[in-house]
Design a protein around this motif. Sequence first.
Motif, PDB file in Angstrom:
ATOM      1  N   ASN A   1      23.638  24.201  65.543  1.00 44.39           N
ATOM      2  CA  ASN A   1      24.687  23.406  64.949  1.00 44.39           C
ATOM      3  C   ASN A   1      25.779  23.051  65.942  1.00 44.39           C
ATOM      4  N   LEU A   2      26.168  24.033  66.722  1.00 46.59           N
ATOM      5  CA  LEU A   2      27.230  23.799  67.687  1.00 46.59           C
ATOM      6  C   LEU A   2      26.839  22.673  68.645  1.00 46.59           C
ATOM      7  N   LEU A   3      25.619  22.761  69.173  1.00 41.19           N
ATOM      8  CA  LEU A   3      25.150  21.718  70.084  1.00 41.19           C
ATOM      9  C   LEU A   3      25.035  20.379  69.354  1.00 41.19           C
ATOM     10  N   GLY A   4      24.548  20.463  68.132  1.00 38.49           N
ATOM     11  CA  GLY A   4      24.402  19.249  67.338  1.00 38.49           C
ATOM     12  C   GLY A   4      25.738  18.569  67.115  1.00 38.49           C
ATOM     13  N   VAL A   5      26.745  19.375  66.803  1.00 39.96           N
ATOM     14  CA  VAL A   5      28.088  18.827  66.601  1.00 39.96           C
ATOM     15  C   VAL A   5      28.577  18.173  67.885  1.00 39.96           C
ATOM     16  N   TYR A   6      28.310  18.848  69.005  1.00 38.65           N
ATOM     17  CA  TYR A   6      28.737  18.296  70.287  1.00 38.65           C
ATOM     18  C   TYR A   6      28.042  16.952  70.537  1.00 38.65           C
ATOM     19  N   ALA A   7      26.744  16.911  70.249  1.00 43.99           N
ATOM     20  CA  ALA A   7      25.997  15.669  70.471  1.00 43.99           C
ATOM     21  C   ALA A   7      26.589  14.541  69.632  1.00 43.99           C
ATOM     22  N   ILE A   8      26.938  14.869  68.408  1.00 50.67           N
ATOM     23  CA  ILE A   8      27.520  13.838  67.542  1.00 50.67           C
ATOM     24  C   ILE A   8      28.879  13.398  68.088  1.00 50.67           C
ATOM     25  N   PHE A   9      29.638  14.368  68.619  1.00 55.17           N
ATOM     26  CA  PHE A   9      30.925  14.035  69.225  1.00 55.17           C
ATOM     27  C   PHE A   9      30.735  13.064  70.393  1.00 55.17           C
ATOM     28  N   ILE A  10      29.748  13.347  71.240  1.00 53.72           N
ATOM     29  CA  ILE A  10      29.518  12.476  72.403  1.00 53.72           C
ATOM     30  C   ILE A  10      29.123  11.071  71.950  1.00 53.72           C
ATOM     31  N   VAL A  11      28.231  11.008  70.979  1.00 55.13           N
ATOM     32  CA  VAL A  11      27.812   9.696  70.493  1.00 55.13           C
ATOM     33  C   VAL A  11      29.016   8.951  69.904  1.00 55.13           C
ATOM     34  N   ALA A  12      29.864   9.683  69.173  1.00 57.65           N
ATOM     35  CA  ALA A  12      31.059   9.054  68.607  1.00 57.65           C
ATOM     36  C   ALA A  12      31.964   8.552  69.720  1.00 57.65           C
ATOM     37  N   LEU A  13      32.096   9.350  70.775  1.00 55.28           N
ATOM     38  CA  LEU A  13      32.938   8.960  71.912  1.00 55.28           C
ATOM     39  C   LEU A  13      32.394   7.689  72.569  1.00 55.28           C
ATOM     40  N   LEU A  14      31.052   7.654  72.711  1.00 54.50           N
ATOM     41  CA  LEU A  14      30.460   6.493  73.367  1.00 54.50           C
ATOM     42  C   LEU A  14      30.565   5.248  72.491  1.00 54.50           C
ATOM     43  N   TYR A  15      30.419   5.442  71.181  1.00 54.99           N
ATOM     44  CA  TYR A  15      30.400   4.289  70.290  1.00 54.99           C
ATOM     45  C   TYR A  15      31.781   3.883  69.785  1.00 54.99           C
ATOM     46  N   GLY A  16      32.690   4.854  69.690  1.00 46.75           N
ATOM     47  CA  GLY A  16      34.002   4.576  69.111  1.00 46.75           C
ATOM     48  C   GLY A  16      34.634   3.303  69.642  1.00 46.75           C
ATOM     49  N   PRO A  17      34.882   3.243  70.957  1.00 52.59           N
ATOM     50  CA  PRO A  17      35.540   2.048  71.498  1.00 52.59           C
ATOM     51  C   PRO A  17      34.701   0.797  71.276  1.00 52.59           C
ATOM     52  N   VAL A  18      33.387   0.955  71.406  1.00 53.20           N
ATOM     53  CA  VAL A  18      32.515  -0.210  71.332  1.00 53.20           C
ATOM     54  C   VAL A  18      32.500  -0.787  69.924  1.00 53.20           C
ATOM     55  N   LEU A  19      32.671   0.083  68.925  1.00 50.78           N
ATOM     56  CA  LEU A  19      32.641  -0.408  67.550  1.00 50.78           C
ATOM     57  C   LEU A  19      33.890  -1.222  67.196  1.00 50.78           C
ATOM     58  N   LEU A  20      34.906  -1.142  68.053  1.00 47.82           N
ATOM     59  CA  LEU A  20      36.071  -2.003  67.840  1.00 47.82           C
ATOM     60  C   LEU A  20      35.722  -3.473  68.053  1.00 47.82           C
ATOM     61  N   LEU A  21      34.696  -3.689  68.874  1.00 46.88           N
ATOM     62  CA  LEU A  21      34.363  -5.073  69.215  1.00 46.88           C
ATOM     63  C   LEU A  21      33.948  -5.875  67.979  1.00 46.88           C
ATOM     64  N   PRO A  22      33.002  -5.372  67.170  1.00 43.67           N
ATOM     65  CA  PRO A  22      32.671  -6.120  65.956  1.00 43.67           C
ATOM     66  C   PRO A  22      33.897  -6.356  65.086  1.00 43.67           C
ATOM     67  N   MET A  23      34.770  -5.354  65.013  1.00 44.50           N
ATOM     68  CA  MET A  23      35.958  -5.502  64.180  1.00 44.50           C
ATOM     69  C   MET A  23      36.803  -6.686  64.651  1.00 44.50           C
ATOM     70  N   PHE A  24      37.073  -6.733  65.936  1.00 47.14           N
ATOM     71  CA  PHE A  24      37.917  -7.813  66.444  1.00 47.14           C
ATOM     72  C   PHE A  24      37.181  -9.148  66.484  1.00 47.14           C
ATOM     73  N   SER A  25      35.855  -9.102  66.450  1.00 45.42           N
ATOM     74  CA  SER A  25      35.118 -10.367  66.484  1.00 45.42           C
ATOM     75  C   SER A  25      35.278 -11.126  65.164  1.00 45.42           C
ATOM     76  N   PHE A  26      35.744 -10.450  64.123  1.00 41.75           N
ATOM     77  CA  PHE A  26      36.016 -11.133  62.854  1.00 41.75           C
ATOM     78  C   PHE A  26      37.513 -11.379  62.658  1.00 41.75           C
ATOM     79  N   ASN A  27      38.311 -11.069  63.690  1.00 52.23           N
ATOM     80  CA  ASN A  27      39.753 -11.191  63.569  1.00 52.23           C
ATOM     81  C   ASN A  27      40.195 -12.608  63.937  1.00 52.23           C
ATOM     82  N   ASP A  28      41.049 -13.189  63.135  1.00 53.12           N
ATOM     83  CA  ASP A  28      41.454 -14.577  63.338  1.00 53.12           C
ATOM     84  C   ASP A  28      42.581 -14.691  64.367  1.00 53.12           C
ATOM     85  N   SER A  29      42.325 -14.233  65.569  1.00 54.60           N
ATOM     86  CA  SER A  29      43.307 -14.361  66.642  1.00 54.60           C
ATOM     87  C   SER A  29      42.541 -14.374  67.945  1.00 54.60           C
ATOM     88  N   ILE A  30      43.059 -15.074  68.954  1.00 53.46           N
ATOM     89  CA  ILE A  30      42.327 -15.071  70.220  1.00 53.46           C
ATOM     90  C   ILE A  30      42.577 -13.783  70.981  1.00 53.46           C
TER      91      ILE A  30
END
Lengths: 327, 269, 383
Positions: B8-37
């Motif tokens: 579990n501990l390792l699993g939690v860590y793996a999920i943390f790493i994936v979240a770290l890698l994806y977190g910033p990147v997932l902002l991109l779809p969010m801003f791609s629907f934002n009505d501002s340049i």
Amino acid sequence: MASVTGGPLVGHARSRPLSQRFRALLLRSEALRGYILLTPTLLVMFLLLVVPLCGMIAFSFFTQVYFDIDFTLTLKNYWSIIKPGAGNTYLGIPFPFETPVYTILLVKSLLMSLVATSVIVLMAYPMAYFIAFRATNHKFLWLVLITVPLWTSYLLRVFAWKVILGHNGVLNSGLISIGVIEEPLGFLLYNPAAVIITLTHAWLAFAILPIYVSLEKIDRSLLEAATDLGDSKLIRFLRVTLPLSLPGVISSALMVFIPTVGDYVTPAQVGGTSGIMIGTIIQRQFGAANNWPLGSALSIFMMLAVTAIVCLFLWGVGNDRIKARGA
Amino acid sequence: MKRAMHLNLLGVYAIFIVALLYGPVLLLPMFSFNDSIYIAFPLKGFTTKWYQEMATNSALLAALMNSLKVGIGVAIVSTVLGLTAAKAVIRHRLPGKTQIVGMIMLPLLLPSLFLGIALLIILRKVFSVDLSLWTIGAGHVLICMPFSMLILIARLEGFDKSLEEASLDLGENAWGTFWHVTFPLALPGVISSLLLSFTTSLDEFVIAFFLGGNDTTLPLFIWSQLRFPAKLPGVLALGSCILVLSIVIVVLAEVVRRRGVQSSKPTVF
Amino acid sequence: MTMSSIHGRVMLEQPPETATAGYLAAGALTRRELGKLMAGAGLTMVAMPLVTRDAEAEATPNLTILEWNGYEAPEFHPEYAKKYSGSPSYSFFSDEEEALQKILAGFNPDLSHPCTASIRRWKDAGAIKPIDTKRIERWGEIMPELFSAKGMVIDGEHYMMPWDFGFSQIVYNPDILPLDKPTYGVMVDEAYAGKVSMNSQLDVVVAVGGIIAGNKNIFDPSDAEIDRLVEVWRQMVKTSRFLWSDATEIEQAMASKEIGAAYLWTSSLAALRKQGLRLEVIPPLLPWICGFVINTKGPGDEQQAYDYLNAMLDPVGGKASILANSYAHPNPESYVSVDKVHLRSYGIEDPIASLKEGIFFDEIPAAKREKLIALWDKVRAGL
């Protein structure tokens, strides 16, 4: 030289009817077979790397005179990097050079890169361990999963970090909304820490892969044997797993350390006014400053420093391994 | 009990790493629907116009196709070269081995700007080659090969040499041995190397700038767009599409693979 | 030593040929050696798919332009597009110096698009040749005032056809920095540390720094003036949150209200205002002029190059470019049917008047430039 002798042989080796004698020779000579395998790689390297590299070494002994090159050999460029003088101090260390900016930026870049590499490799190891030993059925999925974020452009990822760490960013807005702070924190972005964070994000997947690869090949029976001999999990890890995965850790450290020393884009994007690195200065010599000879000398200077650190690192690791084996 | 905790501990860590890698990147779809340049908070309003803009921006799509072509080509070439070289270095006692490995690692040490200019001079003034995607590819192979080598050396090092020798003794020729013994052993390394090289090439822009003629790759296109921030949201939309598409493809591939494994099981056992 | 003497001789035989001669000589040497190796290895095969396309038939585009991204729209050159049923090929750059290095290293465009402050450098480097103005029908329609800009005409020869021009400036947001008497001094005022952002380009910091330092010869400073300039730079780096290098970076930061005052291009100013940001301009304006140069080793059709230049002066294309890029166009006819509101928001209602009133980006003499670059890098490194 290998490419010259090996070149035509490749053609022979591929064409089907091999003479019996040639085959015998091949089987007998270890080195020859090795060189033949190496030939394509070496050829590419020779054409695309050695020639430019020799050019760079030659250039570092020339002098730029506006848009002309004075081809008289001189050590002037190197001397201008290390010429003693009044100097400055940086981080409390004196740099007694006439133009201390080169040495100071080199040290700064090396330190930045060392810190980033340590953070990245330390974070990568448990993840690689997880993929190698726990994600039994989905290894490929995990590997791709960690690289996919890198397929969106680097620049967009830098923007994303700016949005997270920035003035009205995710972190600041979040902290304000839960009442921890009232004013946005300014120290999150445009400083060395932001550079380390961004570099970690950019290189983590790169560091995980080689460690995973070497963990993956560890013979599971060795681990069982260690357990049978009564080793606890920690001892087993330290005595068996870690030493056996060292080649991967070394690859991973080198893969991150070496390129990040010369990186000038990330620091410029998120490092604020302190985001100038040795790479920035080198890049400027090949651009705005238009001084190829000095740029070449600085590149070689940086390469020597990096090589020295890498050798020191490999030597240290090698010693450890010998000690571990002896014990 | 203890084992489950550990997992579990390792699993939690793996999920943390994936979240770290994806977190910033997932902002991109969010801003791609934002009505501002601008990619900045507060969000202005919902829009899909950036996706329309992306779909009609032929230069952007052409740049993406170019990048994919170069990236896939570079990944394959650099992995093949890396594999043969790694095998040579690991399996054969070569005089000058350390020097050779050192040389192959050199591109990592050279400033990319220098490599770009130097390669341009070599290709144009020595070989008189016209600039194209091929020349960008050549430059990228040069910087990807060290990665491939490092990974594959780490993979092949320490493998029992007797496996290959046994195969040769049993009458397999060199190619058969390579294909049936060495390659499967190296496979995890090969996959890692392909992923790394592809990713590196997809993101590289300094060498691509100097070695690209009239063909633009995606990072080059994006960098030159920085002069016109108004066009950035289109790029953002593209980034989001790449992200979503890659994830879909990867998951589909995994599903297909697992089906394949399951259905083939009865015949194996 | 032999090497140096060989190259030394080459240099003597072809003195005016600039650095390129040297590179070529070095190339010729290695080419022979490499030729042998390549023949041995049969590598010529690899180069086969890379061999050039044949010259194309007459009425199709045969022109390569090294251009900023965003200037390639066919609406900007309708006449050319019609005559040759298509647009030229473009290769894009985002930094003038890198573009020059790419040309020097062997990339040969027919036309490229630098700005006046660089023309002498490009000429000295052997990258461009004089324009035969008689071959451009509309040359006479260009606003004559543009030719009196410094650096536009060198030794009586026209090396550049002025095309786009505009103004950079220091801009502040009164909602963030309520300045009483706005001056350039805001960029070095400790009270605003972390709220302002300077550009990192040498020409810009020389201009803005020189104005703040009160220098007389802003672009050719004396030693005493350089000392003052460096002091201003130190303060400027300390005050700046970051030194920006691309428009997107600074626009993002201003849009998120992180930055209250900055050096800004007009296009950015217009874009930010369109997003509803209140921004005020601090005088003086900093005008610049960019344009087209003809490259020395262009492989394309020279007549097409001249046709393209002429097409770019067409008021129809001019209007399109004004609306798309918010910069001024050299043909006064281009403005006739453009809405005055647009022109005002771009600050180009009377471009020539603004050009005269500002402090024009002049060229920095070569020797000074080298010195200033070294000093600027030193200041940026925090020394």
